[in-house]
Design a protein around this motif. Structure first.
Motif, PDB file in Angstrom:
ATOM      1  N   ALA A  68       0.831  -1.207   0.000  1.00  0.00           N
ATOM      2  CA  ALA A  68       0.000   0.000   0.000  1.00  0.00           C
ATOM      3  C   ALA A  68       0.869   1.262   0.000  1.00  0.00           C
ATOM      4  O   ALA A  68       0.574   2.228  -0.717  1.00  0.00           O
ATOM      5  CB  ALA A  68      -0.939  -0.004   1.205  1.00  0.00           C
ATOM      6  N   LEU A  69       1.958   1.268   0.781  1.00  0.00           N
ATOM      7  CA  LEU A  69       2.879   2.417   0.779  1.00  0.00           C
ATOM      8  C   LEU A  69       3.455   2.637  -0.611  1.00  0.00           C
ATOM      9  O   LEU A  69       3.525   3.763  -1.098  1.00  0.00           O
ATOM     10  CB  LEU A  69       4.036   2.190   1.759  1.00  0.00           C
ATOM     11  N   SER A  70       3.871   1.558  -1.252  1.00  0.00           N
ATOM     12  CA  SER A  70       4.453   1.645  -2.580  1.00  0.00           C
ATOM     13  C   SER A  70       3.475   2.241  -3.578  1.00  0.00           C
ATOM     14  O   SER A  70       3.865   2.926  -4.522  1.00  0.00           O
ATOM     15  CB  SER A  70       4.901   0.257  -3.050  1.00  0.00           C
ATOM     16  N   ARG A  71       2.184   1.996  -3.352  1.00  0.00           N
ATOM     17  CA  ARG A  71       1.142   2.460  -4.268  1.00  0.00           C
ATOM     18  C   ARG A  71       0.581   3.829  -3.885  1.00  0.00           C
ATOM     19  O   ARG A  71      -0.407   4.267  -4.459  1.00  0.00           O
ATOM     20  CB  ARG A  71       0.018   1.435  -4.326  1.00  0.00           C
ATOM     21  N   GLY A  72       1.176   4.493  -2.900  1.00  0.00           N
ATOM     22  CA  GLY A  72       0.797   5.873  -2.602  1.00  0.00           C
ATOM     23  C   GLY A  72       0.138   6.145  -1.271  1.00  0.00           C
ATOM     24  O   GLY A  72      -0.282   7.275  -1.024  1.00  0.00           O
ATOM     25  N   ALA A  73       0.030   5.147  -0.401  1.00  0.00           N
ATOM     26  CA  ALA A  73      -0.561   5.404   0.912  1.00  0.00           C
ATOM     27  C   ALA A  73       0.263   6.472   1.638  1.00  0.00           C
ATOM     28  O   ALA A  73       1.492   6.511   1.527  1.00  0.00           O
ATOM     29  CB  ALA A  73      -0.606   4.126   1.749  1.00  0.00           C
ATOM     30  N   VAL A  76       1.314   4.121   7.023  1.00  0.00           N
ATOM     31  CA  VAL A  76       0.925   2.774   7.439  1.00  0.00           C
ATOM     32  C   VAL A  76       1.386   2.558   8.871  1.00  0.00           C
ATOM     33  O   VAL A  76       2.537   2.842   9.217  1.00  0.00           O
ATOM     34  CB  VAL A  76       1.519   1.668   6.544  1.00  0.00           C
ATOM     35  N   VAL A  77       0.461   2.070   9.703  1.00  0.00           N
ATOM     36  CA  VAL A  77       0.792   1.661  11.063  1.00  0.00           C
ATOM     37  C   VAL A  77       0.675   0.144  11.101  1.00  0.00           C
ATOM     38  O   VAL A  77      -0.379  -0.417  10.791  1.00  0.00           O
ATOM     39  CB  VAL A  77      -0.140   2.308  12.103  1.00  0.00           C
ATOM     40  N   PHE A  78       1.784  -0.504  11.420  1.00  0.00           N
ATOM     41  CA  PHE A  78       1.848  -1.957  11.518  1.00  0.00           C
ATOM     42  C   PHE A  78       1.659  -2.345  12.979  1.00  0.00           C
ATOM     43  O   PHE A  78       2.278  -1.745  13.859  1.00  0.00           O
ATOM     44  CB  PHE A  78       3.216  -2.462  11.048  1.00  0.00           C
ATOM     45  N   VAL A  79       0.832  -3.353  13.238  1.00  0.00           N
ATOM     46  CA  VAL A  79       0.605  -3.830  14.596  1.00  0.00           C
ATOM     47  C   VAL A  79       0.900  -5.324  14.635  1.00  0.00           C
ATOM     48  O   VAL A  79       0.294  -6.104  13.897  1.00  0.00           O
ATOM     49  CB  VAL A  79      -0.848  -3.581  15.062  1.00  0.00           C
ATOM     50  N   ASP A  80       1.846  -5.715  15.478  1.00  0.00           N
ATOM     51  CA  ASP A  80       2.154  -7.138  15.673  1.00  0.00           C
ATOM     52  C   ASP A  80       2.892  -7.286  16.994  1.00  0.00           C
ATOM     53  O   ASP A  80       3.706  -6.431  17.347  1.00  0.00           O
ATOM     54  CB  ASP A  80       3.001  -7.694  14.531  1.00  0.00           C
ATOM     55  N   GLN A  86       8.173  -8.246  14.342  1.00  0.00           N
ATOM     56  CA  GLN A  86       8.637  -6.880  14.611  1.00  0.00           C
ATOM     57  C   GLN A  86      10.014  -6.646  13.986  1.00  0.00           C
ATOM     58  O   GLN A  86      10.257  -5.586  13.393  1.00  0.00           O
ATOM     59  CB  GLN A  86       8.688  -6.631  16.115  1.00  0.00           C
ATOM     60  N   LYS A  87      10.871  -7.624  14.086  1.00  0.00           N
ATOM     61  CA  LYS A  87      12.217  -7.511  13.503  1.00  0.00           C
ATOM     62  C   LYS A  87      12.124  -7.368  11.978  1.00  0.00           C
ATOM     63  O   LYS A  87      12.808  -6.532  11.384  1.00  0.00           O
ATOM     64  CB  LYS A  87      13.042  -8.744  13.887  1.00  0.00           C
ATOM     65  N   LEU A  88      11.258  -8.173  11.350  1.00  0.00           N
ATOM     66  CA  LEU A  88      11.088  -8.111   9.897  1.00  0.00           C
ATOM     67  C   LEU A  88      10.496  -6.764   9.469  1.00  0.00           C
ATOM     68  O   LEU A  88      10.943  -6.161   8.488  1.00  0.00           O
ATOM     69  CB  LEU A  88      10.187  -9.251   9.415  1.00  0.00           C
ATOM     70  N   ILE A  89       9.502  -6.286  10.187  1.00  0.00           N
ATOM     71  CA  ILE A  89       8.873  -5.002   9.837  1.00  0.00           C
ATOM     72  C   ILE A  89       9.879  -3.868   9.969  1.00  0.00           C
ATOM     73  O   ILE A  89      10.007  -3.023   9.075  1.00  0.00           O
ATOM     74  CB  ILE A  89       7.621  -4.745  10.701  1.00  0.00           C
ATOM     75  N   ARG A  90      10.623  -3.856  11.063  1.00  0.00           N
ATOM     76  CA  ARG A  90      11.652  -2.801  11.233  1.00  0.00           C
ATOM     77  C   ARG A  90      12.688  -2.868  10.107  1.00  0.00           C
ATOM     78  O   ARG A  90      13.096  -1.838   9.560  1.00  0.00           O
ATOM     79  CB  ARG A  90      12.335  -2.943  12.586  1.00  0.00           C
ATOM     80  N   ALA A  91      13.106  -4.084   9.756  1.00  0.00           N
ATOM     81  CA  ALA A  91      14.088  -4.254   8.675  1.00  0.00           C
ATOM     82  C   ALA A  91      13.514  -3.757   7.343  1.00  0.00           C
ATOM     83  O   ALA A  91      14.217  -3.107   6.563  1.00  0.00           O
ATOM     84  CB  ALA A  91      14.516  -5.720   8.569  1.00  0.00           C
ATOM     85  N   ASN A  92      12.234  -4.038   7.084  1.00  0.00           N
ATOM     86  CA  ASN A  92      11.613  -3.603   5.837  1.00  0.00           C
ATOM     87  C   ASN A  92      11.384  -2.092   5.803  1.00  0.00           C
ATOM     88  O   ASN A  92      11.528  -1.473   4.748  1.00  0.00           O
ATOM     89  CB  ASN A  92      10.305  -4.375   5.589  1.00  0.00           C
ATOM     90  N   ARG A  97      13.347   2.579   3.231  1.00  0.00           N
ATOM     91  CA  ARG A  97      13.524   3.967   3.674  1.00  0.00           C
ATOM     92  C   ARG A  97      12.175   4.664   3.857  1.00  0.00           C
ATOM     93  O   ARG A  97      11.932   5.753   3.340  1.00  0.00           O
ATOM     94  CB  ARG A  97      14.403   4.728   2.694  1.00  0.00           C
ATOM     95  N   GLU A  98      11.308   4.011   4.628  1.00  0.00           N
ATOM     96  CA  GLU A  98       9.955   4.516   4.831  1.00  0.00           C
ATOM     97  C   GLU A  98       9.678   4.925   6.273  1.00  0.00           C
ATOM     98  O   GLU A  98       8.526   4.951   6.702  1.00  0.00           O
ATOM     99  CB  GLU A  98       8.922   3.463   4.381  1.00  0.00           C
ATOM    100  N   ALA A  99      10.718   5.267   7.027  1.00  0.00           N
ATOM    101  CA  ALA A  99      10.526   5.644   8.435  1.00  0.00           C
ATOM    102  C   ALA A  99       9.599   6.848   8.595  1.00  0.00           C
ATOM    103  O   ALA A  99       8.931   6.987   9.616  1.00  0.00           O
ATOM    104  CB  ALA A  99      11.869   5.930   9.097  1.00  0.00           C
ATOM    105  N   GLY A 100       9.505   7.701   7.590  1.00  0.00           N
ATOM    106  CA  GLY A 100       8.638   8.871   7.672  1.00  0.00           C
ATOM    107  C   GLY A 100       7.167   8.562   7.473  1.00  0.00           C
ATOM    108  O   GLY A 100       6.304   9.328   7.891  1.00  0.00           O
ATOM    109  N   ARG A 101       6.864   7.439   6.826  1.00  0.00           N
ATOM    110  CA  ARG A 101       5.466   7.098   6.539  1.00  0.00           C
ATOM    111  C   ARG A 101       5.011   5.801   7.204  1.00  0.00           C
ATOM    112  O   ARG A 101       3.850   5.420   7.070  1.00  0.00           O
ATOM    113  CB  ARG A 101       5.244   6.967   5.032  1.00  0.00           C
TER     114      ARG A 101
END
Length: 187
Positions: A68-73, A76-80, A86-92, A97-101
């Motif tokens: 969704a971010l790639s397509r213009g969202a 995004v707030v990820f909950v897990d 959590q490790k995978l989401i932080r790595a992604n 380079r999406e720390a701002g969104r």
């Protein structure tokens, strides 16, 4: 796993690897993700990505939210609550380079705190299959103000789902052993 379309098209996400047996990571397959986003991007559901705020419950690898971010969202707030997830989401987040969104809430999706901002427009719900956690997470998100009045909820499960109280079922589709149910809050 790769991003299918948009700004990050073709980028590989951090590999799940052997993972952790207790994590129950089950990334949405590329085929199902591609079908889902084609359905969301066209037809009666319009193009909900540009500027959309997305909530990804039971995010796992975050593949749906990152697509969704790639397509213009806009956000995004990820909950897990799983450490591997959590490790995978932080790595992604770092990889793309999406720390701002993008941000991660390290918490059980069925026990969300009150949301201090506006509700989210698009909600991905991909609970562990067969554990009856989807309805609990939706109830927690609704009670906490996480779901906008006109939100679209995308619920992925191993069986067809009945809309829980407070929600209407718009459509359900089957992709192999995966069922996608689209819901909206009752207003």
């Amino acid at each position: 796993m790769r991003i299918i379309a948009g700004e990050h098209r073709g980028r590989a996400l951090t590999p799940v690897g052997k993972g952790d047996a207790g994590a129950h990571l089950r990334p949405t397959t590329d085929r199902v993700r591609e079908s889902l986003f084609s359905m969301l991007g066209g037809g009666r559901f319009g193009a909900p990505f540009d500027g959309t705020r997305v909530l990804d419950l039971f995010a796992g690898t975050g593949a749906l939210g990152f697509e969704a971010l790639s397509r213009g969202a806009a956000e995004v707030v990820f909950v897990d609550d799983g450490r591997k997830a959590q490790k995978l989401i932080r790595a992604n987040i770092a990889l793309l380079r999406e720390a701002g969104r993008a941000r991660l809430i390290a918490r059980d999706a069925t026990r969300l705190p009150a949301n201090e901002g506006a509700g989210f427009d698009l909600v991905f719900l991909d609970p562990p299959y067969g554990k009856a956690l989807g309805a609990k997470a939706l109830a927690a998100a609704q009670a906490g103000g996480w779901i906008a009045a006109d939100a679209l909820i995308v619920w992925e499960e191993s069986t067809a789902q009945v809309a829980p109280e407070g929600f209407d079922l718009l459509e359900a589709r089957r992709y192999g052993d995966t069922f996608i149910s689209l819901l909206e809050p009752v207003n």
